[in-house]
Design a protein around this motif. Structure first.
Motif, PDB file in Angstrom:
ATOM      1  N   ASP A 105       0.852  -1.198   0.000  1.00  0.00           N
ATOM      2  CA  ASP A 105       0.000   0.000   0.000  1.00  0.00           C
ATOM      3  C   ASP A 105       0.889   1.249   0.000  1.00  0.00           C
ATOM      4  O   ASP A 105       1.159   1.830   1.044  1.00  0.00           O
ATOM      5  N   ASN A 107       0.285   4.183  -0.903  1.00  0.00           N
ATOM      6  CA  ASN A 107      -0.413   5.429  -0.569  1.00  0.00           C
ATOM      7  C   ASN A 107      -0.931   5.422   0.867  1.00  0.00           C
ATOM      8  O   ASN A 107      -1.779   6.233   1.228  1.00  0.00           O
ATOM      9  N   TYR A 109       0.017   6.363   3.833  1.00  0.00           N
ATOM     10  CA  TYR A 109       0.082   7.514   4.737  1.00  0.00           C
ATOM     11  C   TYR A 109      -0.710   8.732   4.249  1.00  0.00           C
ATOM     12  O   TYR A 109      -0.945   9.646   5.031  1.00  0.00           O
ATOM     13  N   HIS A 110      -1.115   8.761   2.986  1.00  0.00           N
ATOM     14  CA  HIS A 110      -1.796   9.979   2.520  1.00  0.00           C
ATOM     15  C   HIS A 110      -3.087   9.703   1.766  1.00  0.00           C
ATOM     16  O   HIS A 110      -3.584  10.557   1.047  1.00  0.00           O
ATOM     17  N   GLU A 111      -3.650   8.496   1.955  1.00  0.00           N
ATOM     18  CA  GLU A 111      -4.951   8.226   1.363  1.00  0.00           C
ATOM     19  C   GLU A 111      -5.875   7.557   2.368  1.00  0.00           C
ATOM     20  O   GLU A 111      -5.474   7.227   3.490  1.00  0.00           O
ATOM     21  N   SER A 112      -7.116   7.331   1.930  1.00  0.00           N
ATOM     22  CA  SER A 112      -8.136   6.794   2.813  1.00  0.00           C
ATOM     23  C   SER A 112      -7.797   5.372   3.260  1.00  0.00           C
ATOM     24  O   SER A 112      -6.960   4.688   2.669  1.00  0.00           O
ATOM     25  N   SER A 115     -10.365   1.282  -0.118  1.00  0.00           N
ATOM     26  CA  SER A 115     -10.348   1.484  -1.569  1.00  0.00           C
ATOM     27  C   SER A 115     -11.641   0.906  -2.119  1.00  0.00           C
ATOM     28  O   SER A 115     -11.730  -0.314  -2.357  1.00  0.00           O
ATOM     29  N   THR A 137      -6.104  -2.349   0.919  1.00  0.00           N
ATOM     30  CA  THR A 137      -5.266  -1.456   1.716  1.00  0.00           C
ATOM     31  C   THR A 137      -4.729  -2.172   2.949  1.00  0.00           C
ATOM     32  O   THR A 137      -5.279  -3.175   3.408  1.00  0.00           O
ATOM     33  N   ASP A 168      -9.584   4.042  11.164  1.00  0.00           N
ATOM     34  CA  ASP A 168      -8.741   5.118  10.631  1.00  0.00           C
ATOM     35  C   ASP A 168      -8.982   6.428  11.363  1.00  0.00           C
ATOM     36  O   ASP A 168      -8.119   7.306  11.391  1.00  0.00           O
ATOM     37  N   LYS A 173      -1.858   6.333  11.791  1.00  0.00           N
ATOM     38  CA  LYS A 173      -1.331   5.470  10.739  1.00  0.00           C
ATOM     39  C   LYS A 173      -0.215   4.569  11.277  1.00  0.00           C
ATOM     40  O   LYS A 173      -0.121   3.394  10.904  1.00  0.00           O
ATOM     41  N   GLU A 252       9.043   5.838  -4.519  1.00  0.00           N
ATOM     42  CA  GLU A 252       8.458   6.617  -3.432  1.00  0.00           C
ATOM     43  C   GLU A 252       9.515   7.395  -2.642  1.00  0.00           C
ATOM     44  O   GLU A 252       9.209   7.988  -1.613  1.00  0.00           O
TER      45      GLU A 252
END
Length: 788
Positions: A105, A107, A109-112, A115, A137, A168, A173, A252
């Protein structure tokens, strides 16, 4: 009929006809879409309200306990059904964390937390039978692992969806990532990244390299298939996935291209056999867990839940040495008699300076003999208790019934079945010496050499059995051990374990300072250290009393006809005592050097009934005694355990009466031990009531009580007295130096009752004048006592 539909104002629109009548109007479409949206929104809020974050499932929180040797690195075993050890995120190498994010995953740290696209795809494929899909996720996968289960159903995925959203909002996180790393499965029965790191690379997760961390992240995709030790044919696929992980880390910006280029595929460790309770592991787990619960460090329920990393006091080299010695001196000598099937062996070894248990031997194999003989407290320790009686006499400046101070030189009547005397005459107890040997007048030291029951039963009476019991507990014998309140205590007629007796002897070895023994040096869970009990040294008995007891026990080893000469095989200055339980159901050897205190015992146990049985005719000998196999185990183990350690002698501060030559004439070594005279006891004993004749043997400094020259005679023989009658220090008269007097005469006559038990197996010998031992006249002094 008109095709125009009239309205209120006369205007109208043409009716739809034909196939157009089947199409929905824009109003219908709009209303339908809005209806679906309303249902979805309502369903979302209803689901969000109804689905709460549940308690973790049992499998997710289950961990094992890890037991380590004293070095804190080498694993002894793991105990628990689930191989998992939770660690905080800070205890996972940073590149290993990034590798997992790259694999699962990117993303995170910066997404929902969810999914929806992946969820719908997974649900559709599952419902239509096109295969199963993951939760996509990391948050969703963590929810599946920790709160739900691995079933692939629509209802489970809907719960996963709502719990992930709530989680969440409630956790950071980092907390979610930590939970995911600790609950994921990596193959090899390893749950969590710490267990996986140990399983594949034999190291902690904090020490993983970039290449190793990327490999563990690769395993998350196909744990069994990508284990190249099991499936080397899958190397191309595994390496392709590994390269994908590293490429994602570069993309990344978690890894530079130069670092990526320098990273090579790691060497995968071979699978290790699943740690079990076989061999000594089970005995160690059992003893350590009992120590933790008895000292309120960890509760039994918490231990069962697991998750503890326990560093024990067990030294691997010492443990290996005791296992080898037991194999060489006991198990390799087993025969085919019924008694051989009864043989059980236990041992415990303590470092006197620290109180740490450095070796523990519970038996042949925990899976074959599950009762630990190291902690079994149901067998009599026999004459290994006699030093406690002497130490108590010296501690309390005790006197005989005739008012003489009890010292190593004090003369007692050593006749078998001699009635124990109290202030008002016989107390109704007349112990039998081993092999029914009568010794006549004999010094305290020689009586320890030969483990004379008659002498030490009388001494227990002289000191006071209550005081002896207090001394025993002060030295470290647990209060729960029910020491008899009668002179029968001299025969060790109570139950105690090798570990408990090792504590007593370790206190004597450390000059009377008691340090409560320990089996653990560190206990932590989830990175947090638990507090351990304070173990400050306490001066249990005066140093002079302890050191003088040591000097007497050294004679038991050095004197040629004593019971513990086996200890000489260690090559170290030693102090020891043998013991035999009633009916020869147990044989003991308890001893110490300046560096190590060890107790070895052989027990007779019927495996079918659990009853205690005699060891006679086991191991190819008619009678198993403490100076035999137990002493041999002790000597070989001590030599191996102290191999390479600079040898040192005892530093003893002796009370008066301890500086006499040994009774038996041996060949002294050239190097004397270091001894100093301790201050005299606070209570000075009055002079003896009678005058002993001048001894014929050679003495060093005049002892406090001089023994007549004595020839011990077996029971049933009435010698002719050779000297004038003198007062016996324990009451009554003895016929000069002429050994045991007539049974009905003024000598040591027999009395009512007799007890068979630990005693000396040595036959009649000739004692010298003082009967003492010269502290400092041995280069390799060893103190031991025993009853067989």
């Amino acid at each position: 009929m008109s095709d125009v539909q009239s309205g209120p104002g006369g205007a109208g629109r043409p009716r739809r006809s034909g196939w157009r009548r089947l199409l929905p109007t824009w109003r219908m479409v709009t209303g339908g879409v809005l209806g679906v949206l309303l249902v979805l929104i309502g369903g979302f809020f209803l689901g969000y309200a109804l689905v709460s974050i549940p308690d973790p499932n049992a499998a997710a929180v289950a961990q094992n306990n890890v037991y380590l040797y004293a070095d804190g690195k080498t694993e002894i075993t793991r105990d628990g059904a689930v191989n998992r050890q939770n660690v905080p995120l800070s205890d996972v190498a940073k590149t290993a964390r990034y590798a997992v994010l790259s694999a699962e995953d990117r993303n995170f740290y910066h997404e929902s937390a969810v999914s929806p696209k992946s969820m719908l795809r997974a649900a559709w494929n599952t419902a239509t039978g096109k295969g199963t899909q993951s939760g996509s996720t990391i948050t969703q996968q963590y929810v599946k692992n920790y709160y739900l289960n691995q079933s692939q159903t629509v209802s489970r995925k809907l719960k996963e969806f709502f719990i992930s959203i709530k989680l969440d909002r409630n956790e950071t996180k980092d907390q979610i990532l930590e939970g995911y790393l600790n609950t994921s499965y990596y193959g090899r029965n390893a749950y969590g990244i710490e267990a996986a790191s140990q399983a594949y690379f034999n190291k902690d997760a904090a020490n993983l390299t970039t290449a190793e961390g990327a490999y563990l992240a690769t395993l998350l995709n196909a744990p069994s298939e990508y284990d190249l030790a099991a499936h080397p044919e899958n190397a191309p696929a595994a390496k392709a996935r590994w390269n994908y992980v590293l490429g994602g880390m570069v993309k990344e910006h978690w890894l530079t291209q130069a670092q990526r280029d320098a990273t090579t595929f790691p060497t995968i460790g071979k699978p290790k056999p699943t740690a079990s309770k076989a061999g000594q592991r089970g005995y160690i787990i059992e003893a350590v867990n009992k120590y933790l619960t008895d000292n309120n460090i960890v509760s039994a329920d918490a231990l069962r839940a697991g998750g503890y990393r326990i560093t024990t006091t067990i030294q691997q080299s010492d443990e290996d040495a005791i296992v080898k010695s037991a194999q060489d001196n006991v198990w390799s000598k087993l025969g085919t008699t019924k008694a051989d099937s009864y043989v059980r062996t236990g041992a415990a070894s303590i470092d006197p300076a620290t109180g740490n248990v450095v070796a523990l031997y519970g038996g042949l194999d925990y899976t074959k003999q599950y009762v630990s003989s190291a902690t079994n407290a149901t067998y009599q320790p026999g004459s290994t208790f006699k030093p406690v009686i002497l130490a108590s006499a010296l501690q309390h400046s005790s006197q005989t019934q005739d008012g003489q101070a009890i010292t190593p030189d004090t003369v007692y009547n050593g006749d078998s079945k001699r009635p124990v005397q109290g202030p008002n005459g016989p107390v109704g107890y007349a112990p039998e010496n081993e092999d029914k040997v009568s010794y006549g007048p004999i010094s305290v030291t020689e009586a320890m050499d030969k483990s004379v029951n008659a002498v030490y039963a009388q001494m227990a009476q002289d000191v006071g059995t209550g005081k002896v019991t207090e001394t025993a507990h002060a030295l470290g014998l647990p209060d729960s051990v029910a020491v008899p309140s009668t002179p029968a205590m001299a025969l060790g007629a109570f139950g105690a374990s090798p570990l408990e007796m090792a504590q007593v002897y370790a206190t004597l070895a450390d000059h009377g300072k008691r340090i409560p023994y320990s089996l653990v040096t560190k206990v932590d869970k989830d990175g947090n250290d638990l507090s351990l009990p304070s173990r400050d040294p306490v001066q249990a008995i005066p140093r002079g009393a302890a050191d003088t007891t040591t000097s007497v026990l050294r004679s038991v080893v050095d004197s040629p006809t004593a019971t513990a000469t086996a200890a000489q095989g260690s090559g170290w200055p030693s102090a020891a005592k043998t013991g035999t339980a009633e009916d020869d159901k147990a044989a003991w050897f308890a001893g110490y050097t300046p560096k190590l205190a060890t107790v070895v015992a052989l027990f007779g146990l019927n495996p079918d009934t659990g009853a205690q049985e005699s060891l006679n005719n086991a191991l190819g000998v008619a009678r198993v005694n403490g100076g035999g196999p137990p002493g041999q185990v002790w000597a070989q183990y001590t030599a191996d355990a102290l191999n390479g350690v600079p040898q040192q002698d005892f530093d003893l501060q002796l009370q008066p009466g301890a500086n006499t030559l040994p009774t038996d004439t041996g060949t002294p070594s050239d190097t004397p031990s270091t001894t100093t005279q301790a201050p005299p006891p606070t209570t000075t004993a009055p002079p003896p009531t009678g005058t002993a004749p001048t001894p014929t043997g050679t003495t060093a400094q005049p002892p406090s009580t001089t023994a007549p020259t004595t020839t011990a005679t077996p029971t049933g023989t009435t010698p002719t007295p050779t000297g004038t009658a003198t007062m016996n220090p324990v009451g009554g008269t003895t016929a000069g130096g002429g050994g045991s007097g007539p049974s009905s005469g003024p000598g040591a006559g027999s009395g009512p009752g007799s007890v068979s038990g630990a005693g000396s197996s040595t036959g009649p010998t000739t004692g010298s004048g003082s009967g003492g031992s010269t502290a400092g006249s041995r280069g390799t002094p060893v103190a031991a006592s025993g009853g067989g």
